[in-house]
Design an enzyme around this catalytic site. Structure first.
Site, PDB file in Angstrom:
ATOM      1  N   GLU A 125     -11.438  -9.699   6.327  1.00  0.00           N
ATOM      2  CA  GLU A 125     -11.756 -10.843   5.480  1.00  0.00           C
ATOM      3  C   GLU A 125     -10.523 -11.706   5.248  1.00  0.00           C
ATOM      4  O   GLU A 125      -9.399 -11.215   5.229  1.00  0.00           O
ATOM      5  CB  GLU A 125     -12.294 -10.361   4.120  1.00  0.00           C
ATOM      6  CG  GLU A 125     -13.640  -9.651   4.268  1.00  0.00           C
ATOM      7  CD  GLU A 125     -14.228  -9.164   2.955  1.00  0.00           C
ATOM      8  OE1 GLU A 125     -15.437  -9.384   2.760  1.00  0.00           O
ATOM      9  OE2 GLU A 125     -13.505  -8.578   2.135  1.00  0.00           O
ATOM     10  N   CYS A 138      -5.253 -16.477   1.993  1.00  0.00           N
ATOM     11  CA  CYS A 138      -4.922 -15.062   1.867  1.00  0.00           C
ATOM     12  C   CYS A 138      -5.467 -14.383   3.120  1.00  0.00           C
ATOM     13  O   CYS A 138      -6.668 -14.452   3.397  1.00  0.00           O
ATOM     14  CB  CYS A 138      -5.581 -14.514   0.595  1.00  0.00           C
ATOM     15  SG  CYS A 138      -5.392 -12.734   0.411  1.00  0.00           S
ATOM     16  N   CYS A 145      -6.705  -0.157   5.987  1.00  0.00           N
ATOM     17  CA  CYS A 145      -5.324   0.043   5.552  1.00  0.00           C
ATOM     18  C   CYS A 145      -5.081   1.541   5.436  1.00  0.00           C
ATOM     19  O   CYS A 145      -5.954   2.288   4.998  1.00  0.00           O
ATOM     20  CB  CYS A 145      -5.083  -0.619   4.192  1.00  0.00           C
ATOM     21  SG  CYS A 145      -3.360  -0.531   3.627  1.00  0.00           S
ATOM     22  N   CYS A 149      -3.813   3.501  -1.501  1.00  0.00           N
ATOM     23  CA  CYS A 149      -3.631   3.289  -2.946  1.00  0.00           C
ATOM     24  C   CYS A 149      -5.006   3.458  -3.612  1.00  0.00           C
ATOM     25  O   CYS A 149      -5.969   2.806  -3.212  1.00  0.00           O
ATOM     26  CB  CYS A 149      -3.054   1.907  -3.225  1.00  0.00           C
ATOM     27  SG  CYS A 149      -1.475   1.626  -2.368  1.00  0.00           S
ATOM     28  N   CYS A 152      -7.306   0.437  -4.937  1.00  0.00           N
ATOM     29  CA  CYS A 152      -7.552  -0.699  -4.037  1.00  0.00           C
ATOM     30  C   CYS A 152      -8.769  -0.412  -3.170  1.00  0.00           C
ATOM     31  O   CYS A 152      -8.869   0.660  -2.567  1.00  0.00           O
ATOM     32  CB  CYS A 152      -6.324  -0.923  -3.157  1.00  0.00           C
ATOM     33  SG  CYS A 152      -6.553  -2.148  -1.863  1.00  0.00           S
ATOM     34  N   ASN A 337      -8.452  -6.014 -10.697  1.00  0.00           N
ATOM     35  CA  ASN A 337      -9.798  -6.386 -10.282  1.00  0.00           C
ATOM     36  C   ASN A 337     -10.570  -5.089 -10.113  1.00  0.00           C
ATOM     37  O   ASN A 337     -10.205  -4.250  -9.295  1.00  0.00           O
ATOM     38  CB  ASN A 337      -9.744  -7.181  -8.978  1.00  0.00           C
ATOM     39  CG  ASN A 337      -9.066  -8.528  -9.175  1.00  0.00           C
ATOM     40  OD1 ASN A 337      -9.510  -9.328  -9.987  1.00  0.00           O
ATOM     41  ND2 ASN A 337      -7.972  -8.750  -8.478  1.00  0.00           N
ATOM     42  N   CYS A 380      -7.483  -9.981  -5.132  1.00  0.00           N
ATOM     43  CA  CYS A 380      -6.574  -8.952  -4.632  1.00  0.00           C
ATOM     44  C   CYS A 380      -7.169  -7.564  -4.773  1.00  0.00           C
ATOM     45  O   CYS A 380      -7.615  -7.173  -5.854  1.00  0.00           O
ATOM     46  CB  CYS A 380      -5.260  -8.992  -5.404  1.00  0.00           C
ATOM     47  SG  CYS A 380      -4.049 -10.077  -4.677  1.00  0.00           S
TER      48      CYS A 380
HETATM   49  N1  SAH Z   1      -0.535  -3.799   1.453  1.00  0.00           N
HETATM   50  C1  SAH Z   1       0.044  -4.928   0.789  1.00  0.00           C
HETATM   51  C2  SAH Z   1      -0.960  -6.051   0.589  1.00  0.00           C
HETATM   52  C3  SAH Z   1      -2.086  -5.584  -0.271  1.00  0.00           C
HETATM   53  S1  SAH Z   1      -3.054  -6.678  -1.251  1.00  0.00           S
HETATM   54  C4  SAH Z   1       0.577  -4.491  -0.566  1.00  0.00           C
HETATM   55  O1  SAH Z   1       0.223  -3.414  -1.006  1.00  0.00           O
HETATM   56  O2  SAH Z   1       1.348  -5.226  -1.162  1.00  0.00           O
HETATM   57  C5  SAH Z   1      -2.043  -7.525  -2.336  1.00  0.00           C
HETATM   58  C6  SAH Z   1      -1.874  -6.987  -3.748  1.00  0.00           C
HETATM   59  O3  SAH Z   1      -3.096  -6.621  -4.398  1.00  0.00           O
HETATM   60  C7  SAH Z   1      -1.028  -5.737  -3.772  1.00  0.00           C
HETATM   61  O4  SAH Z   1      -0.058  -5.903  -4.778  1.00  0.00           O
HETATM   62  C8  SAH Z   1      -2.016  -4.672  -4.171  1.00  0.00           C
HETATM   63  O5  SAH Z   1      -1.415  -3.572  -4.774  1.00  0.00           O
HETATM   64  C9  SAH Z   1      -2.888  -5.448  -5.122  1.00  0.00           C
HETATM   65  N2  SAH Z   1      -4.160  -4.785  -5.442  1.00  0.00           N
HETATM   66  C10 SAH Z   1      -4.802  -3.838  -4.745  1.00  0.00           C
HETATM   67  N3  SAH Z   1      -5.932  -3.479  -5.369  1.00  0.00           N
HETATM   68  C11 SAH Z   1      -6.011  -4.233  -6.483  1.00  0.00           C
HETATM   69  C12 SAH Z   1      -6.955  -4.329  -7.529  1.00  0.00           C
HETATM   70  N4  SAH Z   1      -8.061  -3.593  -7.520  1.00  0.00           N
HETATM   71  N5  SAH Z   1      -6.710  -5.222  -8.502  1.00  0.00           N
HETATM   72  C13 SAH Z   1      -5.599  -5.987  -8.497  1.00  0.00           C
HETATM   73  N6  SAH Z   1      -4.686  -5.954  -7.532  1.00  0.00           N
HETATM   74  C14 SAH Z   1      -4.879  -5.071  -6.540  1.00  0.00           C
END
Ligand code: SAH
Length: 387
Positions: A125, A138, A145, A149, A152, A337, A380
């Site tokens: 996406e 974005c 991935c 985490c 996420c 989120n 995010c």
């Molecule tokens: N792998 C990269 C890009 C990921 S997305 C990274 O981890 O930085 C970008 C951001 O969104 C990251 O900071 C990630 O930790 C955050 N993120 C992931 N899940 C989220 C959620 N449920 N709510 C808010 N931010 C989130």
């Protein structure tokens, strides 16, 4: 490109002395490489590739102009290419890379999420966000991935594969096309910012991501001609890759997904922390800021009762300021989120406000990120590409 013809890239990767087997043995179905596209290549390589196909090299510049400057994707409109050769030229350098499966809109059409199907069926996406003063794309850098985490959505499905440079670039060019054609409310416009905050860990797909950054910043028509200042690469903190990126000479903004100032909690929230500790990771980010003179963003998703305590705000400020107080860093608090079915919830407003106050009291610049697109699961951490 025929399925069983080794690409120059595959040939280059074959071990020395290996007899050249048809690619079909090396790369079983589903493991084929994405089609080779001009956005994968620097300008001189595009010319060479056409010549390898027995086509005139100077046409590469025309194809690049259609792709990056005119934002044309319909071969019929490439009238400066001889009609008899157009098909061959386009299939050599501008093959189809991805198909839009679904577009979801929010904020009166100024937030648009696109679900793409890649050549092998993988789904990714991208999200376009238009603001009064800028438009941000974005983008995803991997299908899925591998960083796992737990808060996420993307992290729950594991890694499917790395995306190619051209697959990454195409997400931005597709956004640029819709803006140029006036399909986004607000009149014709252009992409001013790109954030690698879609699916995937960009620094785990380092070569393709750096290639994409080069294509985005190469002057037109070789690339999109964007400013590196408008590009943000977000990472869980792959320390050796952060150090390497600092030496590339492309001053993109680095965003570090810290989410906790202490190893005990960060080991759970960002599992790669068991390899690279908070200290090592923040040191690498500091080094990046020193070297590039670019302020690093610290991403911190606010999770109720998990990482949002006042004492953690104090500790976060101390951890960052231990490296210097010359404004090398900026904290971005992201109200979590919420992902359906997840045990992680968004912090209460009062806790978020106290967290901000604590950081400010210690002189750490901080902003609270808006959560645009959350209602279409485009914010995010919400990208999961479930279909
Ligand atoms: N792998 C990269 C890009 C990921 S997305 C990274 O981890 O930085 C970008 C951001 O969104 C990251 O900071 C990630 O930790 C955050 N993120 C992931 N899940 C989220 C959620 N449920 N709510 C808010 N931010 C989130």
């Amino acid at each position: 490109m025929a399925e069983n013809t080794p690409t120059p890239e595959a040939a280059a990767e074959a071990p020395a002395g290996a007899t050249s087997l048809p690619l079909v043995f090396d790369e079983p179905r589903g493991r084929r490489k994405p089609p080779r596209h001009l956005a994968d290549l620097a300008a001189p390589e595009r010319k060479a590739l056409l010549e390898e196909h027995g086509l005139p090299g100077f046409r590469a510049k025309q194809l690049s102009t259609h792709y990056f400057s005119r934002l044309v994707d319909d071969p019929e409109q490439m009238t400066d290419l001889p009609a008899a050769q157009r098909g061959e030229l386009v299939s050599a350098l501008l093959p189809d890379l991805m198909t839009p499966i679904r577009v979801s809109e929010a904020d009166k059409g100024t937030t648009r999420k696109t679900l793409w199907r890649l050549f092998d069926g993988a789904l990714v996406e991208s999200v376009l966000m238009r603001y009064p003063d800028r438009t941000t794309m974005c983008v995803s850098s991997q299908a899925g991935c591998g960083m796992a985490c737990p808060f996420c959505a993307t992290g729950q499905g594991g890694l499917q594969r790395n995306m190619s440079t051209a697959e990454i670039v195409e997400q931005v060019v597709a956004g640029a096309r819709t803006l140029a054609r006036g399909e986004v409310p607000g009149g014709p416009g252009r992409v001013s910012n790109v954030v690698f905050m879609g699916m995937g860990e960009p620094l785990a797909n380092y070569k393709a991501v750096v290639g994409a950054v080069r294509r985005l910043t190469d002057p037109t028509p070789d690339g999109l001609g964007m400013s590196a200042r408008g590009i943000t690469v977000s990472t869980v903190g792959l320390v050796p890759r952060i150090l390497q990126l600092a030496d590339e000479g492309i001053p993109v903004t680095l965003a570090l997904s810290l989410h906790a100032p202490d190893d005990e909690l960060r080991n759970d929230l960002v599992p790669i922390n068991t390899r690279f500790s908070v200290d090592e990771t923040v040191d690498a980010a500091w080094h990046y800021a020193e070297k590039t003179k670019r302020r690093v963003s610290i991403e911190y998703a606010m999770m109720g009762g998990i990482n949002d305590q006042a004492w953690r705000a104090d500790l976060l400020a101390d951890v960052l300021q231990a490296r210097g107080d010359w404004g090398w860093v900026h904290v971005n608090l992201i109200p979590l989120n919420e992902v359906p079915g997840s045990r992680f919830t968004r912090s209460h407003d009062a806790d978020m406000e106290e967290f901000v106050r604590r950081l400010e009291a210690k002189g750490v610049p901080v902003t609270v990120r808006d959560t645009r697109g959350s209602e279409i699961d485009a914010a995010c951490g919400q990208l999961a590409a479930a279909e």
